[in-house]
Design an enzyme around this catalytic site. Structure first.
Site, PDB file in Angstrom:
ATOM      1  CG  ASP A  87      -1.806   1.214   1.313  1.00  0.00           C
ATOM      2  OD1 ASP A  87      -2.535   1.330   0.229  1.00  0.00           O
ATOM      3  OD2 ASP A  87      -1.901   1.960   2.384  1.00  0.00           O
TER       4      ASP A  87
ATOM      5  CG  HIS B  87      -6.794   0.479  -6.750  1.00  0.00           C
ATOM      6  ND1 HIS B  87      -7.616   1.370  -6.103  1.00  0.00           N
ATOM      7  CD2 HIS B  87      -5.376   0.753  -5.861  1.00  0.00           C
ATOM      8  CE1 HIS B  87      -7.276   2.044  -5.206  1.00  0.00           C
ATOM      9  NE2 HIS B  87      -5.859   1.942  -5.132  1.00  0.00           N
TER      10      HIS B  87
END
Length: 306
Positions: free
Chosen positions: A146, A217
Site C-alpha cells: 500500500d 485500481h
C-alpha cells in the site's frame, strides 16, 4: 514556512490510533485554547519516548471549522464529497475533530490518547476509535503493498502542505474507513487479483500500459490534470482488523482538496465506458470525512479564550 504538524509527512510506523470526536455546543473558546496547547503536549511525548518515533496530527472538520475559527477558513475546506453510483457508495459521515496518533509502540499511543482525553475532558465526545497496525512490509490486508506511489523525500512536503498565506504549513485531510470482504477476495486467483490492482502481488511491480486493464485500481487512482501532471496525495493509510472485521483506514493529506475529490470520482465512475475501479467490488467505504490540519503556528496563535 510555518511549522507543519510532523505526523503529516512522517514515515510509516508500526502502530496507529485514530480518534474521531464531536464537540459539545458552547465549548468553542476552550476548545481553541486546548488545541493551542496540544502541540506542546505531543512534543513532550515525542521527547519522552524518542525511540518510538511518535507523532500526532489534529485536524478540524469542514463543518466545525466555521464554529471554531469563524474569522478565517482554508479556501478549499468543504464537506466530504459523498458519491452514490450504482452499487458503489462513498458516504459522508461528518466529524468535528480527527486525531492521528502513530508510533512504533502501542503503549505510547495509549499514553498520548490519555493525555489528550485529559486535556479536552467533557468538551468533546469520542465517536469512533480505530487502532491500526503495520502489516508485513507495509501491505494492505489484501496482500498488496500500500502507498507505493507516495511521494518521497522533500516532495512529501511539496505534495502535502499549503505553501502560502494564513494557512501555510497546513494540509487538507480526507479520511475513509473501508471494510474489506477478505473471504471473497481470497477466492480470487492471484493472477486475477493482480489485474484488479494493476501490480504484481509479491514483487510490487506495476503492469505495463498494455497489460493493465482500464478497471485496475492503479489506473483509476492515477489521475492527471489538464496539463498532463499527475494528481498526487500524501497517503498515511493503515490496516485495521480483528477476527470478524478487517479493512483499511484511508488517510490522505494534500495541499489542496481537489486532488482527492477527482481521484475518488475517477474510481467510482471510471470512464464513459463504465470502467470503474474493480477493487471496489471487494471493499466498502463505511465512513468519509473532510478536515484541515492547520500548522502548529496557527494552532498556538489561536489560544485566546473569549
Amino acid at each position: 514556512m510555518a511549522r507543519e504538524q510532523w505526523g503529516i509527512c512522517g514515515e510509516a510506523n508500526l502502530h496507529g490510533l485514530h480518534l474521531f470526536f464531536n464537540a459539545h455546543d458552547g465549548y468553542e473558546p476552550v476548545i481553541r485554547e486546548a488545541l493551542s496547547q496540544l502541540p506542546i503536549i505531543l512534543e513532550e511525548i515525542n521527547e519522552q519516548f524518542s525511540e518510538a518515533m511518535f507523532s500526532g496530527v489534529i485536524a478540524i472538520g469542514s463543518s466545525f471549522w466555521d464554529e471554531l475559527y469563524p474569522d478565517k477558513k482554508p479556501e478549499e475546506l468543504r464537506p466530504f464529497p459523498a458519491i452514490h453510483h450504482e452499487d458503489r457508495h462513498m458516504p459522508a459521515v461528518p466529524v468535528d475533530l480527527y486525531v492521528q496518533l502513530r508510533s512504533d509502540r502501542q503503549d505510547v499511543n495509549y499514553i498520548a490518547c490519555r493525555r489528550l482525553m485529559s486535556l479536552f475532558g467533557e468538551m468533546i465526545e469520542l465517536i469512533e476509535q480505530v487502532p491500526c497496525f503495520r502489516y508485513l512490509d507495509g501491505r494492505d490486508l489484501t496482500g498488496f503493498v500500500d502507498g507505493t506511489e507516495n511521494p518521497k523525500g522533500r516532495k512529501r512536503r511539496d505534495v502535502a502542505l499549503v505553501k502560502e498565506g494564513t494557512f501555510a504549513g497546513g494540509s487538507y485531510v480526507h479520511v475513509q474507513r473501508y471494510r474489506h470482504n477478505l473471504a471473497r477476495w481470497e477466492q480470487v486467483p492471484t493472477e486475477d487479483q493482480e489485474l484488479i490492482i494493476g501490480r504484481t502481488k509479491i514483487d510490487d511491480i506495476e503492469m505495463s500500459k498494455e497489460e493493465m486493464p482500464e478497471t485496475a485500481h492503479v489506473k483509476r487512482a492515477n489521475v492527471k490534470d489538464e496539463d498532463g501532471n499527475g494528481l498526487e496525495l500524501m497517503r498515511q493509510s493503515m490496516p485495521y482488523g480483528n477476527v470478524s472485521t478487517q479493512g483499511l483506514l484511508f488517510v490522505s493529506y494534500c495541499a489542496n482538496a481537489t486532488n482527492f475529490e477527482r481521484i475518488l470520482h475517477n474510481m467510482v465512475f471510471g470512464t464513459d465506458e463504465g470502467n470503474y475501479d474493480h477493487l471496489l467490488d471487494y471493499t466498502t467505504a463505511e465512513t468519509g470525512a473532510a478536515f484541515f490540519a492547520p500548522s502548529i503556528d496557527f494552532l498556538t496563535s489561536q489560544g485566546n479564550i473569549d
